[in-house]
Motif scaffolding. Structure first.
Motif, short mmCIF file in Angstrom:
data_model
loop_
_atom_site.label_atom_id
_atom_site.label_comp_id
_atom_site.label_asym_id
_atom_site.label_seq_id
_atom_site.Cartn_x
_atom_site.Cartn_y
_atom_site.Cartn_z
N SER A 49 1.76 13.05 -1.36
CA SER A 49 1.71 11.75 -2.03
C SER A 49 1.41 11.96 -3.50
N ASP A 50 2.09 11.21 -4.35
CA ASP A 50 1.84 11.30 -5.79
C ASP A 50 0.71 10.39 -6.24
N VAL A 51 0.18 9.56 -5.33
CA VAL A 51 -0.94 8.68 -5.65
C VAL A 51 -2.00 8.81 -4.57
N PRO A 52 -3.28 8.59 -4.89
CA PRO A 52 -4.32 8.65 -3.86
C PRO A 52 -4.09 7.58 -2.80
N LEU A 53 -4.39 7.92 -1.55
CA LEU A 53 -4.23 6.99 -0.44
C LEU A 53 -5.56 6.34 -0.09
N GLN A 54 -5.55 5.53 0.94
CA GLN A 54 -6.78 4.86 1.37
C GLN A 54 -7.79 5.88 1.90
N ALA A 55 -9.05 5.41 1.99
CA ALA A 55 -10.14 6.23 2.54
C ALA A 55 -10.31 7.54 1.78
N GLN B 90 0.83 -1.19 0.00
CA GLN B 90 0.00 0.00 0.00
C GLN B 90 0.88 1.25 0.00
N PRO B 91 0.50 2.27 -0.79
CA PRO B 91 1.29 3.50 -0.81
C PRO B 91 1.30 4.19 0.55
N LEU B 92 2.43 4.84 0.85
CA LEU B 92 2.58 5.56 2.10
C LEU B 92 2.62 7.05 1.82
N ALA B 93 2.07 7.82 2.75
CA ALA B 93 2.16 9.28 2.64
C ALA B 93 3.61 9.71 2.81
N GLY B 94 4.07 10.57 1.90
CA GLY B 94 5.40 11.14 2.03
C GLY B 94 5.33 12.45 2.80
N PHE B 95 6.43 13.20 2.74
CA PHE B 95 6.45 14.48 3.44
C PHE B 95 7.49 15.40 2.82
#
Length: 289
Positions: free
Chosen positions: A273-279, A136-141
């Motif tokens: 994030s370069d991709v949509p995350l969950q929820a 699963q993708p992770l939020a970056g910062f």
């Protein structure tokens, strides 16, 4: 039409085939049976299986059924003895297998070692399958700030001032750099230090609740814009989105920093994030300036 001994032999073959399928989950079963057949028919002439007393007169076909002779019984025993090793599992095979607690299916020890059970579903997956699955993708910062630190040595006190910045995207660190100018207390001596090429050594990187970031890895350390210490064990901590602590291995830097961390202030920290995350969470792109 087959003779009596042929019918008996083929019946035994069929029965043993079913037993082998039921008890032997080895993928080589079919090949082993075929090999067994080949060995049998090398020793038992094909003519022994060809019907000799067939009456085709009229509309019906009849076959004479002579009594089973001792020779025919011997041939049948030879067939059974030749087939059994190819379709029945040995005691060693049975000992090396383990029964799945849910499905009851057999698996070799090697198969069991190469599998991993999902902690929730209990389903098995090979290591290759696990590696091929996307995480699963992770939020970056994106975060940056200033260096405001004081280092005390037996001879003097040094004041460090400068800037730092650090970016991460989907669990990977994409950028880290610190540029500082160091002044002694009297202001008559100065030099620079640069922290470059930080490479994390522990897992995926993400921003934790409370805007906390904790990294361990190695990096290069420069003095007056020249790298003088490479691959120095280091740790970076952003604490509650307010301060930053950068620690270096004292021995690997010739005790230049007197075993004390470099401290700074966080002026900006934001998730990306370069991709949509969950929820249904969509964050600003990590690639934007």
């Amino acid at each position: 039409m087959l003779t009596t001994d042929s019918i008996i032999a083929l019946s035994i073959l069929s029965l043993l085939f079913l037993i082998g399928v039921a008890y032997n989950d080895n993928s080589n079963t079919i090949a082993q049976i075929q090999e067994g057949h080949a060995r049998i028919f090398k020793t038992i002439p094909l003519a022994n299986l060809v019907p000799k007393d067939v009456n085709t007169a009229g509309e019906n076909i009849t076959v004479s059924r002579p009594a089973v002779t001792q020779k025919q019984q011997q041939q049948t025993s030879e067939i059974v003895a030749a087939i059994i090793p190819y379709i029945m599992p040995s005691q060693q095979d049975l000992k090396s297998r383990q029964e799945h607690p849910v499905t009851g299916l057999k698996a070799s020890q090697q198969d069991l070692k190469s599998r991993q059970e999902h902690p929730v579903t209990g389903l098995k997956a090979s290591q290759q399958d696990l590696k091929s699955r996307q995480e699963q993708p992770l939020a970056g910062f994106k975060t940056k700030g200033t260096i405001n630190s004081l280092i005390s040595t037996p001879r003097d006190k040094w004041i460090a001032t400068g800037n730092w910045s650090m970016n991460a995207n989907n669990g990977a660190l994409t950028f880290f750099q610190t540029n500082m100018t160091w002044f002694n207390k009297s202001g008559n001596a100065t030099h620079t230090h640069e922290f470059l090429n930080f490479r994390p050594t522990e897992g995926r990187i993400t921003i934790q609740p409370g805007n906390t970031i904790s990294l361990k890895g190695i990096m290069d350390v420069g003095t007056n814009h020249r790298v003088v210490w490479k691959n120095v064990d280091s740790a970076i901590s952003v604490n509650n989105g307010k301060t930053i602590t950068i620690s270096l291995n004292d021995k690997q830097t010739n005790s230049h920093f007197a075993g004390q961390p470099v401290l700074g202030i966080v002026s900006l920290i934001t998730r990306c994030s370069d991709v949509p995350l969950q929820a249904m969470e969509v964050l600003p792109s990590c690639g934007q300036s």
